[in-house]
Design a protein around this motif. Structure first.
Motif, PDB file in Angstrom:
ATOM      1  N   LEU A 478       0.869  -1.174   0.000  1.00  0.00           N
ATOM      2  CA  LEU A 478       0.000   0.000   0.000  1.00  0.00           C
ATOM      3  C   LEU A 478       0.905   1.221   0.000  1.00  0.00           C
ATOM      4  N   ASN A 479       0.684   2.112  -0.930  1.00  0.00           N
ATOM      5  CA  ASN A 479       1.479   3.337  -1.003  1.00  0.00           C
ATOM      6  C   ASN A 479       0.532   4.525  -0.871  1.00  0.00           C
ATOM      7  N   LEU A 480       0.606   5.193   0.287  1.00  0.00           N
ATOM      8  CA  LEU A 480      -0.235   6.364   0.534  1.00  0.00           C
ATOM      9  C   LEU A 480       0.571   7.629   0.303  1.00  0.00           C
ATOM     10  N   ILE A 481       0.019   8.514  -0.485  1.00  0.00           N
ATOM     11  CA  ILE A 481       0.645   9.818  -0.703  1.00  0.00           C
ATOM     12  C   ILE A 481      -0.113  10.815   0.161  1.00  0.00           C
ATOM     13  N   VAL A 482       0.605  11.446   1.079  1.00  0.00           N
ATOM     14  CA  VAL A 482      -0.054  12.220   2.135  1.00  0.00           C
ATOM     15  C   VAL A 482       0.626  13.566   2.351  1.00  0.00           C
ATOM     16  N   ALA A 483      -0.078  14.410   3.094  1.00  0.00           N
ATOM     17  CA  ALA A 483       0.477  15.640   3.666  1.00  0.00           C
ATOM     18  C   ALA A 483      -0.245  15.863   4.985  1.00  0.00           C
ATOM     19  N   PHE A 589      -3.964  11.631  -0.506  1.00  0.00           N
ATOM     20  CA  PHE A 589      -4.287  12.065  -1.869  1.00  0.00           C
ATOM     21  C   PHE A 589      -4.615  10.874  -2.760  1.00  0.00           C
ATOM     22  N   HIS A 590      -5.543  11.137  -3.684  1.00  0.00           N
ATOM     23  CA  HIS A 590      -5.875  10.164  -4.729  1.00  0.00           C
ATOM     24  C   HIS A 590      -6.387  10.965  -5.926  1.00  0.00           C
ATOM     25  N   SER A 596      -2.567   7.410  -4.712  1.00  0.00           N
ATOM     26  CA  SER A 596      -2.342   6.373  -3.695  1.00  0.00           C
ATOM     27  C   SER A 596      -2.875   5.040  -4.215  1.00  0.00           C
ATOM     28  N   SER A 597      -2.184   3.942  -3.898  1.00  0.00           N
ATOM     29  CA  SER A 597      -2.566   2.672  -4.515  1.00  0.00           C
ATOM     30  C   SER A 597      -2.297   1.478  -3.617  1.00  0.00           C
ATOM     31  N   LEU A 598      -3.040   0.395  -3.885  1.00  0.00           N
ATOM     32  CA  LEU A 598      -2.860  -0.912  -3.242  1.00  0.00           C
ATOM     33  C   LEU A 598      -2.476  -1.905  -4.328  1.00  0.00           C
TER      34      LEU A 598
END
Length: 608
Positions: A478-483, A589-590, A596-598
């Motif tokens: 799982l790759n989460l792109i966050v702030a 973010f998506h 962001s992806s699984l």
């Protein structure tokens, strides 16, 4: 002079007794247990310290035999295994590490190099005994799996093979998970407090879980947990930076993120390269120490000569930590197929016989990697762990309507990248105590439980039903792109398989701390508004997902008494207080620029 008649009578009686005894010996089954025990023998170490050993030998052993050796911190419990291995023609030797049982020394370095040096000395002592044929193999799991690797790194000349299962990897998977300190470490310290294993303490979960919850509810610093549970600070100790004795748990807490400290005693590449004996590694899909077991496995393969790498076998199946030793028909409510409930002691004994030239190669270990495909309910084989996977399936997080309101108004796991849409906002508030409510139901939580998806701060994403059966083998990512508006925070993620009837099975879960997003040993606090990637790696598993099933991804703040609580300040780990706490608004973010992806690892073509 005795009467001649009396002499004849006595002589006749003796003949009858001898005849009876001879007939009994010839026609009756053998009596006795079949093995002999030498209790509490002391083995000298190179520095003069002696370790306690229990030695199990086949009864009336004539000649010499190979030895199965276990170096343990737990109780000497060799009666069952001693009986089994002696029946298989081995001598079985269990040895206490320092400061356990009658062993001398102190518990100051049981996770370090001393264990390996002592293992070396014990192997060579065993090999020199008159009943030994000079060949020693090692056995054991968890801590005792670690002692095998530490001994192997010292390369004793008479070590003929090791078979570590569910081996802990100090500094990697204990006492921290991905850089987050584990409360369970205090329970382990209680288990081995003093010189004998404290089994009843471990079994009394009402006590230690209650203490964890009590500390959690009072917002006490994590650094106080071992004191609260009752651990003696001078029992298992280490030196701090000032040369003062300090409890094991506190010293490790003071070195979270310090690679030179955490991995100081791990086998080095050159140690793996010089190991010249076969290895059998075992772990499970639900084993808490799978990350440690696989780190040893991967590092050995990366550094060993090809000839030795070809002699490293891995078996991985639907087992938990204890179940890898004795597979069970049920794990946390999940039924395990009969074909996966194998006799692990027999498998290891068969493997020992094979590598020692006493028997054939076990059929189950026909290739270097053996794994179990759940759903298809069959064993499969591959040359390498990576070869069990082939390609991947990616799902992208979507929430076009904004932050998912609840499980019935969830986001989506889509097969195409999303277009422009607002981020999902996850709120991490350290002032909240969600586990106080969960504690009412936690005893019933198992691999089918879905209640965490209904929690207040949980964000859920669902896939469409799978159109056909799909087999996965490997580690989901799982790759989460966050702030975020805070310098640090913790997140928890879980993936469930939701079957057409609404029931569920957990496929994996993981936890991450923002400051350790790029490495467990590189602390990087976030700046306000900084966009960063938070990667999650779930445990290795193999499963067939049936047609009609869906995936559910749940993301929530990690806020649990089982781990050191993050107050989101970026301050000193384990010493923050409630007055320091910050509420973190975490944007996931998506969209087109930040998807962001699984990712699911697809299984290779079946090759049994």
């Amino acid at each position: 002079m005795p009467n001649a008649r009396i002499v004849k009578v006595v002589f006749a009686a003796l003949v009858a007794i001898i005849a009876t005894t001879t007939a009994f010996s010839a026609d009756s089954p053998k009596v006795g247990p079949g093995y002999d025990i030498q209790m509490s023998r002391m083995i000298p170490m190179r520095d003069g310290v002696a370790l306690e050993a229990w030695i199990f030998k086949p009864s009336h052993l004539k000649g010499k035999a190979p030895t199965v050796f276990s170096l343990t911190q737990y109780d000497i419990d060799g009666m069952k295994r001693g009986r089994y291995f002696t029946q298989r023609g081995f001598v079985y030797v269990q040895v206490y590490v320092r400061a356990r049982g009658r062993s001398g020394g102190e518990k100051s370095d049981n996770l370090g190099l001393q264990v390996g040096r002592d293992g070396y000395d014990a192997v060579e002592w065993i090999a020199a005994q008159p009943w030994s044929d000079g060949r020693v193999v090692m056995y054991g799991g968890s801590f005792v799996g670690m002692t095998q690797w530490r001994t192997a790194a010292q390369r004793p000349p008479h070590l003929a093979g090791i078979a570590p299962y569910v081996a802990i990897y100090p500094g990697w998977d204990v006492p921290n998970t991905n850089g987050i300190p584990q409360a369970w470490s205090a329970v382990i310290m209680g288990d081995i407090s003093g010189r004998a294993q404290n089994t009843q303490f471990v079994q009394d979960s009402d006590y230690w879980q209650g203490k964890m919850l009590e500390q959690y509810a009072a917002y006490r610093p994590f650094s106080e947990l071992d004191d609260a549970i009752g651990i003696a600070q001078d029992d298992w100790w280490m030196f701090d930076e000032h040369g003062q004795k300090k409890s094991f748990m506190k010293v490790w807490l003071d070195h979270v993120g310090d690679e030179s400290f955490n991995l100081a005693a791990e086998p080095k590449p050159e140690d793996f390269a010089r190991m010249n004996f076969p290895v059998l590694t075992a772990t499970g899909y639900f084993d808490d120490d799978q990350p440690g077991a696989l780190r040893y496995y991967r590092r050995h393969l990366a550094n060993a000569p090809v000839a030795m790498a070809d002699k490293h076998f891995l078996i991985i199946g639907p087992w938990d930590h204890g179940g890898t030793q004795h597979p069970a028909k049920e794990i946390e409510g999940l039924a395990i197929p009969d074909s996966a409930v194998i006799d692990m002691d027999k498998l290891r004994a068969d493997w020992y016989d094979w590598i020692l030239g006493r028997g054939p190669q076990p059929d189950l270990l026909r290739d270097r990697v053996t794994y179990y495909m759940m759903g298809a309910d069959e064993w499969r084989h591959a040359k390498t762990l990576e070869a069990a996977s082939s390609g991947e399936m990616k799902f992208y997080l979507e929430a076009p309507e904004g932050t998912p309101a609840d499980i019935f108004h969830s986001g989506r796991l889509a097969e195409k990248p999303p277009l422009a849409q607002p981020p999902t906002v996850v709120v991490s508030d350290p002032h909240e105590l969600p586990e106080l409510e969960v504690a009412k139901h936690a005893a019933d939580e198992d691999l089918h439980s879905q209640f965490r998806a209904f929690q207040k701060r949980a964000m859920n994403f669902h896939s469409e039903p799978f159109a056909h059966d799909t087999e996965v083998a490997g580690q989901m990512r799982l790759n989460l792109i966050v702030a975020a508006d805070a310098p640090d925070f913790d997140l928890w993620a879980q993936v469930m398989m939701i079957l057409p009837d609404g029931s569920a099975v957990k496929l994996g879960e993981d936890i991450r701390r923002a400051r350790f997003r790029n490495s467990y040993f590189k602390q990087e606090l976030l700046k306000p508004g900084q966009v960063a990637e938070i990667p999650f790696d779930f445990y290795w598993m193999a499963r067939r997902i049936p047609a009609g099933a869906r995936l559910r991804l749940t993301i929530a703040p990690l806020n649990s008494p089982n781990y050191q609580k993050n107050y989101n300040t970026g301050g000193r780990v384990g010493y923050e207080k409630l007055e320091d706490a910050r509420v973190a608004q975490i944007r996931v973010f998506h969209d087109e620029q930040h998807a962001s992806s699984l990712t699911l690892p697809l299984a290779a073509t079946n090759s049994q």
